[in-house]
Design an enzyme around this catalytic site. Structure first.
Site, PDB file in Angstrom:
ATOM      1  N   GLY A  32       0.811  -1.214   0.000  1.00 40.93           N
ATOM      2  CA  GLY A  32       0.000   0.000   0.000  1.00 40.93           C
ATOM      3  C   GLY A  32       0.839   1.257   0.000  1.00 40.93           C
ATOM      4  O   GLY A  32       0.620   2.149   0.826  1.00 40.93           O
ATOM      5  N   TYR A  57     -12.152  -2.226  12.665  1.00 39.68           N
ATOM      6  CA  TYR A  57     -10.801  -1.727  12.394  1.00 39.68           C
ATOM      7  C   TYR A  57      -9.904  -1.886  13.622  1.00 39.68           C
ATOM      8  O   TYR A  57      -8.779  -2.394  13.526  1.00 39.68           O
ATOM      9  CB  TYR A  57     -10.896  -0.256  11.985  1.00 39.68           C
ATOM     10  CG  TYR A  57      -9.565   0.454  11.877  1.00 39.68           C
ATOM     11  CD1 TYR A  57      -8.797   0.359  10.729  1.00 39.68           C
ATOM     12  CD2 TYR A  57      -9.089   1.243  12.929  1.00 39.68           C
ATOM     13  CE1 TYR A  57      -7.579   1.019  10.625  1.00 39.68           C
ATOM     14  CE2 TYR A  57      -7.876   1.909  12.837  1.00 39.68           C
ATOM     15  CZ  TYR A  57      -7.129   1.798  11.691  1.00 39.68           C
ATOM     16  OH  TYR A  57      -5.923   2.451  11.596  1.00 39.68           O
ATOM     17  N   THR A  66       1.471   3.740  -2.481  1.00 34.75           N
ATOM     18  CA  THR A  66       1.353   4.828  -3.454  1.00 34.75           C
ATOM     19  C   THR A  66       0.695   6.078  -2.884  1.00 34.75           C
ATOM     20  O   THR A  66       0.724   7.134  -3.517  1.00 34.75           O
ATOM     21  CB  THR A  66       0.547   4.384  -4.695  1.00 34.75           C
ATOM     22  OG1 THR A  66      -0.769   3.978  -4.286  1.00 34.75           O
ATOM     23  CG2 THR A  66       1.249   3.226  -5.401  1.00 34.75           C
ATOM     24  N   ARG A  67       0.108   5.959  -1.687  1.00 33.97           N
ATOM     25  CA  ARG A  67      -0.581   7.107  -1.101  1.00 33.97           C
ATOM     26  C   ARG A  67      -0.264   7.206   0.387  1.00 33.97           C
ATOM     27  O   ARG A  67       0.144   6.240   1.021  1.00 33.97           O
ATOM     28  CB  ARG A  67      -2.095   6.979  -1.284  1.00 33.97           C
ATOM     29  CG  ARG A  67      -2.552   6.851  -2.708  1.00 33.97           C
ATOM     30  CD  ARG A  67      -4.049   6.698  -2.815  1.00 33.97           C
ATOM     31  NE  ARG A  67      -4.751   7.862  -2.270  1.00 33.97           N
ATOM     32  CZ  ARG A  67      -6.083   7.978  -2.232  1.00 33.97           C
ATOM     33  NH1 ARG A  67      -6.849   6.990  -2.671  1.00 33.97           N
ATOM     34  NH2 ARG A  67      -6.625   9.056  -1.739  1.00 33.97           N
ATOM     35  N   THR A  69      -8.719  -5.439  14.273  1.00 33.01           N
ATOM     36  CA  THR A  69      -7.624  -5.912  13.429  1.00 33.01           C
ATOM     37  C   THR A  69      -6.286  -5.359  13.888  1.00 33.01           C
ATOM     38  O   THR A  69      -5.261  -6.050  13.860  1.00 33.01           O
ATOM     39  CB  THR A  69      -7.842  -5.535  11.953  1.00 33.01           C
ATOM     40  OG1 THR A  69      -7.872  -4.105  11.800  1.00 33.01           O
ATOM     41  CG2 THR A  69      -9.141  -6.114  11.418  1.00 33.01           C
ATOM     42  N   LYS A  70      -6.271  -4.092  14.311  1.00 40.83           N
ATOM     43  CA  LYS A  70      -5.011  -3.491  14.752  1.00 40.83           C
ATOM     44  C   LYS A  70      -4.554  -4.094  16.081  1.00 40.83           C
ATOM     45  O   LYS A  70      -3.345  -4.243  16.321  1.00 40.83           O
ATOM     46  CB  LYS A  70      -5.158  -1.974  14.855  1.00 40.83           C
ATOM     47  CG  LYS A  70      -5.415  -1.285  13.520  1.00 40.83           C
ATOM     48  CD  LYS A  70      -4.301  -1.562  12.510  1.00 40.83           C
ATOM     49  CE  LYS A  70      -4.496  -0.791  11.218  1.00 40.83           C
ATOM     50  NZ  LYS A  70      -3.417  -1.049  10.238  1.00 40.83           N
TER      51      LYS A  70
END
Length: 251
Positions: free
Chosen positions: A14, A156, A16-17, A159-160
């Site tokens: 991930g 979210y 590119t941004r 998952t973290k």
């Protein structure tokens, strides 16, 4: 300052941004050869390729949907081909987030976020293991949401939190091989998503979250990259199984 990273080989998912892009560019400037991936085509892909070409080095930007196990396997095969079978750094940065009341959280959305944030990181590490060697470093991008808890982000945050547990276990399992595992837990970082908000909303977000930090401002992608560069090299060679907070002292 020379961090001793020149010539090392890295994979950043991930990249590119946002935070991932900041990490990729910082590594490239430090002399690291980087493979990075993206899920969807955008103008950010071509602009990153241009920047990497200007910096110099042996870099590769490829499309890969990391929720598809076969694509993860292909990505690591591309890394093997590009980096000559050696990998010094893996950065699990690719992630997904949404804001949904828990009572309305669908199983599909739960599984989408889980697949992107946790299962993809697991698969990337598994496929990377044959390329890792003593001195290699694996860094997963986590979140201070694990400590704070944030409404509408239960999936979210779960998952973290799981990444932290995975990190601790892998550090113990692969420590004898000299491979280190760490998490970088982020506060609020200024990225394209923030700047894409309407001006009033953007100003409100910046003011609200800046006031929660000890430094009185939001973070920048290059500041996250600084922690990753430290964890990539010998300056952190006795650091493993840790969670490093890069959050401006947020509370």
């Amino acid at each position: 300052m020379d961090l001793g990273l020149r010539g090392k080989k890295a994979l950043v998912t991930g990249g590119t941004r946002g935070v991932g892009r900041g990490i990729v560019l910082a590594l490239a400037h430090a002399g690291v050869d980087v493979v990075t991936c993206y899920r969807s085509e955008s103008e950010h892909v071509a602009s990153l390729e241009r920047e990497l070409k200007e910096i110099g080095g042996d870099h590769l930007v490829v499309q890969a949907d990391l929720t598809q196990p076969v694509r993860v396997a292909r990505l690591l095969e591309q890394v093997r081909e590009t980096h000559g079978g050696v990998l010094d750094l893996v950065v699990n940065n690719a992630g997904a987030i949404s804001h949904i009341p828990y009572e309305q959280l669908s199983l599909d959305e739960w599984q989408r976020v889980l697949a992107t944030n946790l299962t993809a990181a697991h698969l990337v590490v598994q496929h990377a293991l044959p390329l890792l060697r003593a001195g290699s470093s694996v860094v997963s991008i986590g979140s201070k949401a694990v400590d704070a808890g944030i409404p509408l982000r239960s999936h979210y945050t779960a998952t973290k939190a799981a990444l932290v547990g995975l990190n601790r276990s892998l550090a113990k399992e692969f420590g004898p091989r000299g491979i280190r595992f760490n998490v970088v837990a982020l506060g609020v970082v200024e990225t394209e998503n923030l700047h894409a908000l309407p001006e009033a909303d953007r100003r409100l977000m910046i003011e609200r979250y800046s006031a929660k930090t000890a430094l009185g401002r939001l973070g920048l992608p290059e500041e996250v990259a600084g922690a990753v560069l430290w964890l990539a090299g010998d300056l952190s060679r006795y650091v493993t199984g840790s969670t490093v907070s890069v959050d401006g002292g947020i509370s």
